[in-house]
Every structure is written in structure tokens, then in C-alpha cells.
Design an enzyme around this catalytic site. Structure first.
Site, PDB file in Angstrom:
ATOM      1  N   ASN A  12      40.697 -13.931 -30.779  1.00 33.81           N
ATOM      2  CA  ASN A  12      40.589 -13.393 -32.142  1.00 33.81           C
ATOM      3  C   ASN A  12      39.138 -13.210 -32.582  1.00 33.81           C
ATOM      4  O   ASN A  12      38.842 -13.134 -33.767  1.00 33.81           O
ATOM      5  CB  ASN A  12      41.370 -14.270 -33.135  1.00 33.81           C
ATOM      6  CG  ASN A  12      40.961 -15.723 -33.090  1.00 33.81           C
ATOM      7  OD1 ASN A  12      39.912 -16.044 -32.537  1.00 33.81           O
ATOM      8  ND2 ASN A  12      41.748 -16.599 -33.670  1.00 33.81           N
ATOM      9  N   GLN A  20      42.495 -28.732 -44.247  1.00 31.50           N
ATOM     10  CA  GLN A  20      43.358 -27.555 -44.354  1.00 31.50           C
ATOM     11  C   GLN A  20      44.808 -27.993 -44.235  1.00 31.50           C
ATOM     12  O   GLN A  20      45.129 -28.689 -43.289  1.00 31.50           O
ATOM     13  CB  GLN A  20      42.997 -26.539 -43.271  1.00 31.50           C
ATOM     14  CG  GLN A  20      41.658 -25.882 -43.560  1.00 31.50           C
ATOM     15  CD  GLN A  20      41.347 -24.695 -42.673  1.00 31.50           C
ATOM     16  OE1 GLN A  20      40.322 -24.070 -42.823  1.00 31.50           O
ATOM     17  NE2 GLN A  20      42.210 -24.354 -41.755  1.00 31.50           N
TER      18      GLN A  20
HETATM   19  P1  NDP Z   1      31.277 -19.107 -28.789  1.00 28.65           P
HETATM   20  O1  NDP Z   1      31.484 -20.338 -27.991  1.00 28.65           O
HETATM   21  O2  NDP Z   1      31.333 -17.772 -28.125  1.00 28.65           O
HETATM   22  O3  NDP Z   1      29.851 -19.181 -29.540  1.00 28.65           O
HETATM   23  C1  NDP Z   1      29.401 -20.304 -30.209  1.00 28.65           C
HETATM   24  C2  NDP Z   1      27.892 -20.188 -30.264  1.00 28.65           C
HETATM   25  O4  NDP Z   1      27.390 -21.245 -31.053  1.00 28.65           O
HETATM   26  C3  NDP Z   1      27.239 -20.279 -28.895  1.00 28.65           C
HETATM   27  O5  NDP Z   1      26.363 -19.175 -28.737  1.00 28.65           O
HETATM   28  C4  NDP Z   1      26.472 -21.593 -29.000  1.00 28.65           C
HETATM   29  O6  NDP Z   1      25.263 -21.567 -28.315  1.00 28.65           O
HETATM   30  C5  NDP Z   1      26.187 -21.660 -30.470  1.00 28.65           C
HETATM   31  N1  NDP Z   1      25.822 -22.982 -30.965  1.00 28.65           N
HETATM   32  C6  NDP Z   1      26.295 -24.187 -30.573  1.00 28.65           C
HETATM   33  N2  NDP Z   1      25.682 -25.161 -31.274  1.00 28.65           N
HETATM   34  C7  NDP Z   1      24.794 -24.540 -32.113  1.00 28.65           C
HETATM   35  C8  NDP Z   1      23.846 -25.016 -33.053  1.00 28.65           C
HETATM   36  N3  NDP Z   1      23.698 -26.339 -33.275  1.00 28.65           N
HETATM   37  N4  NDP Z   1      23.097 -24.108 -33.730  1.00 28.65           N
HETATM   38  C9  NDP Z   1      23.236 -22.782 -33.509  1.00 28.65           C
HETATM   39  N5  NDP Z   1      24.126 -22.289 -32.600  1.00 28.65           N
HETATM   40  C10 NDP Z   1      24.883 -23.160 -31.931  1.00 28.65           C
HETATM   41  O7  NDP Z   1      32.302 -19.201 -29.988  1.00 28.65           O
HETATM   42  P2  NDP Z   1      32.925 -18.040 -30.876  1.00 28.65           P
HETATM   43  O8  NDP Z   1      31.858 -17.094 -31.283  1.00 28.65           O
HETATM   44  O9  NDP Z   1      34.143 -17.526 -30.223  1.00 28.65           O
HETATM   45  O10 NDP Z   1      33.393 -18.894 -32.131  1.00 28.65           O
HETATM   46  C11 NDP Z   1      32.465 -19.585 -32.927  1.00 28.65           C
HETATM   47  C12 NDP Z   1      33.176 -20.469 -33.897  1.00 28.65           C
HETATM   48  O11 NDP Z   1      33.871 -19.656 -34.842  1.00 28.65           O
HETATM   49  C13 NDP Z   1      34.301 -21.354 -33.289  1.00 28.65           C
HETATM   50  O12 NDP Z   1      33.811 -22.532 -32.724  1.00 28.65           O
HETATM   51  C14 NDP Z   1      35.164 -21.617 -34.482  1.00 28.65           C
HETATM   52  O13 NDP Z   1      34.669 -22.731 -35.179  1.00 28.65           O
HETATM   53  C15 NDP Z   1      34.988 -20.365 -35.329  1.00 28.65           C
HETATM   54  N6  NDP Z   1      36.181 -19.519 -35.286  1.00 28.65           N
HETATM   55  C16 NDP Z   1      36.849 -19.274 -36.473  1.00 28.65           C
HETATM   56  C17 NDP Z   1      37.983 -18.514 -36.507  1.00 28.65           C
HETATM   57  C18 NDP Z   1      38.665 -18.220 -37.803  1.00 28.65           C
HETATM   58  O14 NDP Z   1      39.844 -17.834 -37.783  1.00 28.65           O
HETATM   59  N7  NDP Z   1      38.002 -18.337 -38.931  1.00 28.65           N
HETATM   60  C19 NDP Z   1      38.558 -17.954 -35.266  1.00 28.65           C
HETATM   61  C20 NDP Z   1      37.731 -18.149 -34.107  1.00 28.65           C
HETATM   62  C21 NDP Z   1      36.631 -18.954 -34.119  1.00 28.65           C
HETATM   63  P3  NDP Z   1      25.080 -21.584 -26.709  1.00 28.65           P
HETATM   64  O15 NDP Z   1      26.422 -21.406 -26.073  1.00 28.65           O
HETATM   65  O16 NDP Z   1      24.131 -20.450 -26.482  1.00 28.65           O
HETATM   66  O17 NDP Z   1      24.492 -22.915 -26.427  1.00 28.65           O
END
Ligand code: NDP
Length: 385
Positions: free
Chosen positions: A147, A314
Site C-alpha cells: 500500500n 487506535q
Molecule cells: P521503508 O522501509 O521502505 O522506508 C522506511 C525508511 O525510513 C527507510 O528509508 C529507513 O532508512 C528510514 N528510517 C529508519 N529510521 C529512520 C530515522 N531514525 N530517521 C529517518 N529515517 C529513518 O518503509 P515504507 O516507506 O514502506 O513505510 C514507512 C512507514 O510508513 C512504515 O514503517 C509505517 O509506519 C508507515 N506506513 C503507514 C501506512 C498507513 O496506512 N498510514 C501504510 C504503510 C506504511 P534506511 O532503510 O535507509 O536505513
């Protein structure tokens, strides 16, 4: 045979099934990063149907009962007398969703000695205590990618909606009014503004790509830099830390995962670094933002508008201050559970269950915890402390 407990949000108040606005949805077979969409066999629903609620059962019943397993589907998830807690002692698999999370705390994990798989129908496994799960040898998996675009679209909608003052203007129209000055006294163009995303993973990068044509100046911070060609293509400014980013942004998107050290990441100290009149969108997790510090920042004019769909807990209690604070564009947790998204995350849930029961490997990108440690996507994006 296994007992599978599946916690889903309640049915529509108007009854199930709802009347659908459209007869079909586009078929998405591959995501922007090349990852293929889930491809299980024996899909138990038609894509586009509401399967994320209790009566929809993620379309899993025929497959699981065909193998002789027991499937319990409930929305009763909180408190010691809940149906979830009643079934925990002999559950082998718990399936849950971020939208209506079955919080698997260390106490609950201790009450579930047979639990082997905690599966998230969606993305984000922070409702599971990952350290306790790792210690108990539980595999934690989610349907990564399913998603991401649904959420990215929601973020773009909220950015435009906040900055253009869409919701209050709509309300004026609905109520029979025509006061244009009221409607536009907080309305701006996004063109030329500085937009920054904190985390540029699957969703954060998709948001940047979608906002590029609006003529915003784009910024990001992330523990790992994006490839140089992506930075060049999108004309991105990289910030080594979030403080540097929030100082430079008019609009901020929060898209990092929640784990212990990112709780209350947005607190009074970080709000104090922002420009007056910053817009903040958070579809990542509610606990990343200090609830009361945000209310203070809105009152002080640091935050000109806040939107998102994530809360803690939630469902949010009726008196949660984000429901009523000024200039908010909050929704319940819906961005990742459009009917289009459900088709993919329900298919992905089935794919993981088929891996599990057929003894084939779960895709690495779906794994968060495995073999007692962070694994796959979990090892990249989460920390245990
Ligand atoms: P990804 O795993 O693709 O990306 C998460 C990113 O966050 C990675 O690039 C990671 O960095 C980075 N990250 C981790 N820790 C930190 C930090 N301390 N500061 C800055 N960046 C950080 O996840 P998605 O993009 O798929 O999803 C992100 C989040 O969105 C999910 O974890 C979830 O909480 C939320 N989400 C919400 C949804 C909703 O319905 N509202 C649905 C889907 C997701 P790197 O890997 O480069 O170390």
C-alpha cells in the site's frame, strides 16, 4: 491443525457488503522498485471487494478451512476479556492490521506460548513488540510494498488540502455560505515552497516523485542517501539530520518507522526549530509525534496545519485532542486500506500463509523478525532499541 486469529476492523455501519462505486480496479503487478505484487494461488475474493473488515475475512476462510485449520475473525481486540485475549493461549498465527492493530505486547506474547507467526496485513509492524517476538522465536512479517502508493497519494492529497485550506472552504460551500475571504485567508499555493520528507523509503520517495511536478523545492533526510542519479533527477537537497531539514522546510512529511528510539521524535525541542507556519503531514505512526507538544505548536502558530491518519492508541479515544485542534485535516487510519490497497495486502497475506503451510520461504522483503533477530526489511528499517 493450526488456530489462526485474524483481527480486522468492524464492518460498515450500513451493512456488508457495501454498494461499490466501481465494478473493477486496475491490476498492478509490479511496483516502482521492481518488486512484484503478491501472486498467491486460490485467491478467495474479487479484487476491489471490501475484505479488510470482519465479514471480508481477507478472503482467507476457504483456503484455511480447506486445509483443516481453524480461523477466528474478530474486531474485539482490547482488554483482558477480549476475544483476541481469549484465543491467544492456543493461537499459532495472529494476523492483524495497522488500521485496527492487535497490540502484541510482551505480556500478551507471554500468554501465547504456541504463537509462531505474527503477520501484518499491510505495512508497519510496530504494534508487535519486536524484541519480545524475537526472544520468543516468533516470525514477524508484513506485506511490504502493498500500500505504499496508496499512502503516497494520501500524503499528496493532504499537503494540497492543508496548504490550499480545502477542508474549511468545502465546509463553507456545504453550509450554504459564500464568504471567499474567509475561505482564502489561510490559503496559499504550494509552488515554490520547500517540502521535506523525513525518511525516503518506499513511501517517502514515492511522495517526492509525485510532488516534483508541483514546482516545490524538495528536501529529504534518511540514514542512507538515495542514489546520486535520483537526487539529480528530482533535484533533491539532502540533509544529514532532521533538525537541518525542519529548519529548511515549509511542509514536512513524516515517513519513518516507529521503534523505541523514534517515539515522540517530534517534541517541543524539534517544533522549536521549525519555521512559523509549517505544515506537517504524518501517515507514518501517531507515536512519532508527542501528542500534547503538537497541540502546543499549533496554538503557538509554529504549525499552520497538521494532517495524517495515524494515532495512538487506535482507535483513538473520542476526546483525543487531534480530533478537535484547529487547522487539522485528520482522518481515521485509512490511507493504506483503500479497496485498491486491500486487494494487494490481502493477496500478500495469503501468499505468506501459503509459504508458511507449504514450507516455502517467505520473501525477504516481507520479513521483519525471523530466527530470533531483525530480518529482511526489518533489518533495514527497524531497530530494537
Ligand atoms: P521503508 O522501509 O521502505 O522506508 C522506511 C525508511 O525510513 C527507510 O528509508 C529507513 O532508512 C528510514 N528510517 C529508519 N529510521 C529512520 C530515522 N531514525 N530517521 C529517518 N529515517 C529513518 O518503509 P515504507 O516507506 O514502506 O513505510 C514507512 C512507514 O510508513 C512504515 O514503517 C509505517 O509506519 C508507515 N506506513 C503507514 C501506512 C498507513 O496506512 N498510514 C501504510 C504503510 C506504511 P534506511 O532503510 O535507509 O536505513
Amino acid at each position: 491443525m493450526a488456530k489462526i486469529v485474524c483481527v480486522l476492523y468492524p464492518d460498515p455501519q450500513t451493512g456488508y457488503p457495501p454498494s461499490y462505486a466501481r465494478d473493477s480496479i486496475p491490476s498492478i503487478t509490479r511496483y516502482a522498485n521492481g518488486q512484484t505484487a503478491p501472486a498467491p494461488h486460490d485467491l478467495g475474493f474479487k479484487p476491489g471487494e471490501l475484505v479488510g473488515c470482519v465479514s471480508g475475512e481477507l478472503g482467507l476462510r476457504a483456503y484455511l478451512e480447506g486445509l483443516g485449520h481453524e480461523l477466528i475473525v474478530t474486531s474485539d481486540k482490547d482488554g483482558p476479556g477480549s476475544e483476541l485475549e481469549r484465543h491467544l493461549p492456543d493461537a499459532e498465527i495472529v494476523i492483524s492490521q495497522p488500521f485496527w492493530p492487535a497490540y502484541l505486547t510482551p505480556e500478551r506474547i507471554a500468554k501465547a506460548p504456541k504463537l509462531k507467526l505474527a503477520l501484518t496485513a499491510g505495512i508497519g509492524s510496530d504494534h508487535v513488540d519486536l524484541e519480545a517476538a524475537a526472544k520468543a522465536g516468533i516470525t514477524v512479517a508484513e506485506v511490504t510494498g502493498s500500500n505504499s502508493i496508496s499512502v503516497a497519494e494520501h500524503v499528496v492529497m493532504m499537503v494540497l488540502s492543508l496548504v490550499r485550506n480545502y477542508l474549511p472552504s468545502h465546509e463553507i460551500a456545504v453550509k450554504g455560505g459564500w464568504n471567499i475571504a474567509d475561505a482564502i485567508s489561510r490559503s496559499y499555493d504550494v509552488e515554490g515552497m520547500d517540502f521535506g520528507t523525513i525518511a525516503a523509503g518506499r513511501i517517502g520517495l514515492a511522495v517526492l516523485r509525485r510532488l516534483k511536478p508541483f514546482g516545490l523545492k524538495l528536501h529529504y533526510t534518511d540514514p542512507h542517501r538515495l542514489p546520486a542519479e535520483v537526487e539529480k533527477e528530482l533535484e533533491l537537497t539532502y540533509h544529514p539530520d532532521p533538525v537541518s531539514l525542519v529548519r529548511a522546510a515549509d511542509i514536512i512529511n513524516l515517513q519513518m518507522p516507529l521503534y523505541p528510539s523514534t517515539e515522540n521524535f517530534f517534541n517541543d525541542a524539534l517544533f522549536a526549530e521549525m519555521r512559523r507556519g509549517t505544515y506537517l503531514v504524518n501517515t507514518a505512526r501517531g507515536k512519532l509525534v508527542d501528542r500534547d507538544a503538537l497541540v502546543r505548536a499549533v496554538k503557538a502558530g509554529i504549525i499552520a496545519g497538521y494532517a495524517g491518519d495515524v494515532w495512538f492508541p487506535q482507535p483513538a479515544p473520542p476526546d483525543h485532542p487531534w480530533r478537535t485542534m484547529p487547522y487539522n485535516g485528520m482522518t481515521p487510519h485509512i490511507s493504506g486500506t483503500s479497496l485498491s490497497a486491500q486487494a494487494r495486502y490481502a493477496a500478500g497475506t495469503l501468499e505468506v500463509l501459503q509459504n508458511w503451510f507449504e514450507g516455502t520461504p517467505i520473501r525477504d522483503e516481507y520479513l521483519i523478525v525471523d530466527g530470533g533477530r531483525l530480518a529482511g526489511t526489518g533489518a533495514k528499517s527497524y531497530k530494537l532499541d
